[in-house]
Write a protein that holds these residues in place. Structure first.
Motif, PDB file in Angstrom:
ATOM      1  N   TYR A   2      22.814  39.008  22.419  1.00 47.80           N
ATOM      2  CA  TYR A   2      22.238  40.078  21.734  1.00 47.80           C
ATOM      3  C   TYR A   2      21.926  39.718  20.201  1.00 47.80           C
ATOM      4  O   TYR A   2      22.548  38.748  19.504  1.00 47.80           O
ATOM      5  CB  TYR A   2      22.873  41.318  21.516  1.00 47.80           C
ATOM      6  N   SER A 139      17.344  40.303  22.450  1.00 46.91           N
ATOM      7  CA  SER A 139      18.088  39.369  23.404  1.00 46.91           C
ATOM      8  C   SER A 139      17.499  38.173  23.868  1.00 46.91           C
ATOM      9  O   SER A 139      16.384  38.206  24.218  1.00 46.91           O
ATOM     10  CB  SER A 139      19.122  40.219  24.420  1.00 46.91           C
ATOM     11  N   ASP A 163      23.657  43.855  26.655  1.00 46.09           N
ATOM     12  CA  ASP A 163      23.352  45.183  25.782  1.00 46.09           C
ATOM     13  C   ASP A 163      24.639  45.878  25.373  1.00 46.09           C
ATOM     14  O   ASP A 163      24.726  46.431  24.293  1.00 46.09           O
ATOM     15  CB  ASP A 163      22.412  46.060  26.756  1.00 46.09           C
TER      16      ASP A 163
END
Ligand code: TQI
Ligand code: CA
Ligand code: ZN
Ligand code: ZN
Length: 171
Positions: A2, A139, A163
């Motif tokens: 991320y 990401s 996430d």
């Protein structure tokens, strides 16, 4: 992995109860009751993993996050481009604007069975854009919600560990 926006902007500790309003739905082909369900479901994915609550409000004035459908130029210098291309965009914290391209063939259910070559799953895009509203960038992990590619008739609404880690490090 991320990423965050430049400077790692996030909603402050004093804003753990965020309100969102559907402010421009007339250009949408999906009825408002269904839109409400789709956005509530998209927000609940994120609310399940961070100490934050999201509540819908009818008042745009009271809203931290505003959601609307627009076509072409709509006043923020980032015009939409007709079918496909850019589907939607959201600004980094604490702007709160979330715009969807009204020219897309938005689908609220069973996009994988749609006969349209251009069908875009609304909830998949909503979960991704809410990630941006919360401060996540893109990401590098293909399965992640925040990966910068979604193909037509693809449904991708479940947060991945990437996430979750990204947003939990922010909140
Ligand atoms: N819109 C881009 C996006 O949301 C806009 C954008 C590009 C952006 N870079 C950004 C927004 C950096 C915030 C920060 O990524 S899009 C997808 C995905 C788009 C793309 O229309 O291309 C989704 C909208 F990731 F699947 F390709 C939603 Cl889910
Ligand atoms: Ca478009
Ligand atoms: Zn916009
Ligand atoms: Zn994105």
């Amino acid at each position: 992995l991320y990423t965050y926006f430049e400077g790692n902007p996030a909603w402050p500790n004093t804003s753990r109860d965020l309100r969102y309003a559907l402010i421009a739905t007339s250009a949408s082909t999906i009825d408002v009751a269904t839109l409400r369900q789709v956005f509530a479901s998209a927000f609940s994915q994120w609310a399940a993993v961070i100490p934050m609550n999201f509540t819908e409000t009818d008042s745009a004035q009271d809203a931290d996050i505003t959601i609307g459908f627009y076509s072409g130029s709509h006043g923020d210098g980032e015009p939409f481009d007709g079918p496909l291309g850019t589907l939607a965009h959201a600004f980094s914290p604490t702007d709160g604007r979330f715009h969807l391209d009204a020219s897309e063939t938005w689908v609220a259910t069973d996009v994988t069975k749609s006969s349209s070559d251009e069908a875009i799953d609304l909830e998949s895009v909503a979960v991704h854009e809410i990630g941006h509203l919360l401060g996540l960038g893109h990401s590098t992990i293909e399965e992640a919600i925040m990966y910068p590619t979604l193909t037509v008739r693809q449904r991708k609404v479940e947060l991945t560990q990437d996430d979750v880690s990204g947003v939990q490090n922010l909140y």
